[in-house]
Design a protein around this motif. Structure first.
Motif, short mmCIF file in Angstrom:
data_model
loop_
_atom_site.label_atom_id
_atom_site.label_comp_id
_atom_site.label_asym_id
_atom_site.label_seq_id
_atom_site.Cartn_x
_atom_site.Cartn_y
_atom_site.Cartn_z
N ARG A 358 71.75 20.11 2.73
CA ARG A 358 73.16 19.89 3.10
C ARG A 358 73.81 21.17 3.62
O ARG A 358 74.82 21.64 3.12
N SER A 381 66.76 18.77 2.90
CA SER A 381 67.41 17.56 3.37
C SER A 381 68.75 17.84 4.05
O SER A 381 69.48 18.76 3.68
N PHE A 382 69.05 17.00 5.03
CA PHE A 382 70.35 16.98 5.70
C PHE A 382 70.75 18.34 6.25
O PHE A 382 71.76 18.93 5.90
N GLY A 407 67.00 13.13 6.30
CA GLY A 407 67.92 13.50 7.37
C GLY A 407 67.53 14.72 8.14
O GLY A 407 68.37 15.54 8.52
N CYS A 408 66.23 14.88 8.42
CA CYS A 408 65.74 16.06 9.15
C CYS A 408 65.23 15.71 10.55
O CYS A 408 64.58 16.53 11.19
N VAL A 432 66.55 8.45 5.75
CA VAL A 432 67.49 8.75 6.84
C VAL A 432 66.82 9.60 7.92
O VAL A 432 67.31 10.64 8.33
N ASN A 433 65.66 9.17 8.34
CA ASN A 433 64.96 9.79 9.46
C ASN A 433 64.74 8.72 10.55
O ASN A 433 65.46 7.71 10.58
N ASN A 457 65.26 4.11 7.56
CA ASN A 457 64.35 4.36 8.66
C ASN A 457 64.16 3.06 9.46
O ASN A 457 64.98 2.14 9.36
#
Length: 620
Positions: A358, A381-382, A407-408, A432-433, A457
């Motif tokens: 983050r 992450s993120f 998220g990367c 979240v990819n 995803n």
């Protein structure tokens, strides 16, 4: 009553207990009277120690130590926790501390710690008549009121432990007069006001702990004068302002906790090597600190744990972080740090935990990170890494078992090198990819996997049958994908020696259509189950078998195709705090009773045939 009169009273008491003859077992008449007054102030003693305080030979009483030459009482040792060779027991005393304790003028130690029923205030004059007192332990009681100003009058006090009470008011300025004090423990009370400047006079203090109070204002610069300090914990208060630069003068300090306050401004670290060189633990997280992480942080060569998470730090990570060769844990999450991860982090050979999640960190990842052969947890992450693919060198990190890369910007299929890592994967978060393709069946071979998060995803496939082998799986999150077929493999996981460990399951927002009837009583440990926004029919009803999940706290079944009635067995879900069966095709009366009656109408809305509390009454 003055001291002379008390001596007369004490002498008469001694006569009443067996005459005026003096014996080696007897103690001073004044001390005897003081101890009896203390005993009278206690209504209940579950340890039975005070019940044995009879006669005039108080030097033989349990918990009392006398000086051999003068027969004066020098110690009261009545802690609540009693340890013997075979047992450890917690006792309590219900009552108040009698002011007569101040008559024991030869006392060196008072230990009344952990007597949870001991209430009332600390006697106002406690510091005025005990010139020899070295240790005062009143922690872990139910004491109220302010810390008396007289407590600063002890000329020889070395340890003051008042933690874990309900003391209120401000920290007395008089504490700054305790020149010999080495430990000051005030944490877990209700103390308010500012930290007095006078504490800077405590040049022999090694430990100051006032966490979990309601202290306000700035940390005074005078704290930096306590050169012997090795531990400073002011966390969980309402302190504000900047971290004083004088803290760098604390060359002996090994633990510094200032987290969860409202500290703001920039961080001040040593301006030259040698300052704060003994600092081993630095926790400044959950504050309002801004600016860059100074490059001179590299002077803290003994640092083992550094936590700067959840502040407003910005700019690049200084390459001098690589000088912290003793570092085992590094927490930098929840800031505005940018630029790339410096290659120098690869020098931190002892690092076990690295969390930079983050932030605004950019790619690519330096391959030097692969040198961290002791690293167990990596959380990136993120960030703005835009990795496209997970670096293959990650598979060569011999200790890595917890990988968080949510998220990367990772694309393509889940790489198969996770099945051949040197250290078994225990936690894997790739949520979240932009992952696509199927969930690989080899995931079922990760025998120590506890957490798997592939949510958010574009994965499409059934859940592999191999998931049945994940005996240690505790958290499974597959929500917001394009998964189809049966959810049964999740609920047919083979039970380990101690039964199932599955606690959290989120399969929502997919296209599952079957398998809910396979949820058996063996999965009793599940607390969170979200099957919403699927195409589940459950053989035209909500399966009664769900009522076997008696550990459930949250159950979400909304936006499916369920018909029929809500099972009566749901009344057995006594731990349920949240239920949502809305927007299905349910009908009939909602089973009457707790916990179902406690949920709002929104939990049941969108089912035209449902009736009963909390909805409208059923039509006859």
């Amino acid at each position: 009553m003055d001291h002379h009169l008390l001596q007369v009273v004490a002498l008469l008491t001694l006569i009443a207990f067996g005459g005026t003859s003096w014996s080696i077992e007897a103690c001073s008449p004044i001390d005897l009277e003081a101890l009896m007054s203390f005993k009278n102030g206690i209504q209940k003693d579950t340890s039975g120690r005070l019940a044995k305080w009879i006669g005039a030979s108080c030097c033989k009483w349990e918990g009392i130590v006398c000086e051999n030459a003068t027969f004066r009482v020098i110690q009261i040792n009545l802690p609540g926790l009693i340890s013997t060779d075979t047992d450890l027991s917690q006792t309590q005393m219900i009552g108040r501390i009698s002011p007569s304790i101040t008559l024991l003028s030869s006392l060196e130690i008072i230990d009344l710690g952990g007597l949870v029923g001991l209430s009332g205030a600390i006697p106002d004059t406690i510091g005025l008549h005990l010139p020899k007192l070295q240790k005062l332990y009143l922690y872990g009681n139910n004491l109220t009121g302010p810390i008396p100003e007289s407590i600063g009058k002890f000329p020889n006090l070395q340890e003051l432990a008042l933690q874990e009470n309900k003391l209120w008011g401000s920290i007395p300025m008089s504490l700054g007069s305790l020149q010999g004090l080495k430990r000051l423990l005030l944490y877990s009370n209700k103390l308010s006001g500012i930290i007095p400047d006078s504490l800077g006079n405590l040049i022999n203090l090694t430990e100051l702990d006032a966490h979990d109070n309601a202290l306000v204002g700035n940390i005074p610069n005078s704290v930096g004068e306590m050169k012997a300090l090795t531990k400073l914990d002011l966390s969980n208060n309402f302190l504000s302002g900047k971290m004083p630069s004088s803290l760098t003068n604390l060359t002996a300090i090994s633990v510094l906790y200032l987290n969860t306050n409202s500290l703001e401004g920039t961080i001040a670290f040593p301006s030259r090597s040698g300052e704060m060189s003994s600092l081993g633990f630095l926790r400044l997280h959950n504050n309002l600190l801004g600016g860059n992480i100074p490059s001179n942080i590299g002077y803290l060569v003994s640092l083992q744990r550094l936590s700067l998470s959840n502040n407003k730090l910005e700019g690049a990570l200084p390459s001098s972080l690589g000088n912290l060769v003793s570092l085992t844990e590094l927490y930098l999450s929840g800031n505005f740090l940018s630029d790339q991860i410096p290659k120098s982090l690869g020098q931190l050979s002892r690092l076990i935990m690295l969390n930079i999640s983050r932030n605004l960190i950019e790619g690519p990842l330096p391959q030097e990170i692969s040198s961290l052969q002791n690293l167990q947890t990596l959380d990136l992450s993120f960030n703005h890494l835009q990795l496209s693919a997970i670096p293959k060198w990650m598979a060569n990190m011999s200790s890595l078992s917890n990988v968080y890369l949510a998220g990367c910007g990772i694309q393509g299929q889940i790489p198969d090198f996770f099945q051949t890592t040197n250290s078994p994967i225990q936690e894997l978060d790739l949520s979240v990819n932009i992952l696509s393709g199927s969930i690989p069946s080899w995931i079922g071979s990760l025998s120590q996997l506890y957490l798997l998060n592939l949510s958010g995803n574009s994965l499409y496939s059934d859940i592999p049958d191999s998931f049945r082998n994940l005996q240690d799986l505790g958290v499974l999150d597959l929500h917001s994908n394009r998964l189809t077929g049966s959810i049964a493999p999740v609920f047919e996981i083979e039970q380990g020696i101690f039964g199932g460990s599955l606690k959290f399951v989120d399969l929502s927002e997919n296209s599952f259509s079957s398998g809910i009837e396979e949820i058996g009583g063996g999965q009793l440990s599940i607390q969170f189950l979200n099957l919403s926004h699927n195409h589940l029919e459950g053989r035209l009803h909500i399966p009664e078998v769900l009522a076997n999940l008696t550990s459930l706290k949250i159950l979400k079944l909304q936006e499916n195709l369920f018909t029929g009635k809500i099972p009566n067995g749901f009344l057995k879900l006594l731990k349920l705090k949240e239920l949502n069966v809305s927007n299905n095709h349910l009908e009939g009366e909602i089973p009457e009773g707790k916990p179902l009656v406690d949920f709002p109408e929104s939990s049941y809305s969108g089912n035209k045939g449902l009736c009963g509390k909390p909805l409208g009454p059923c039509k006859l």
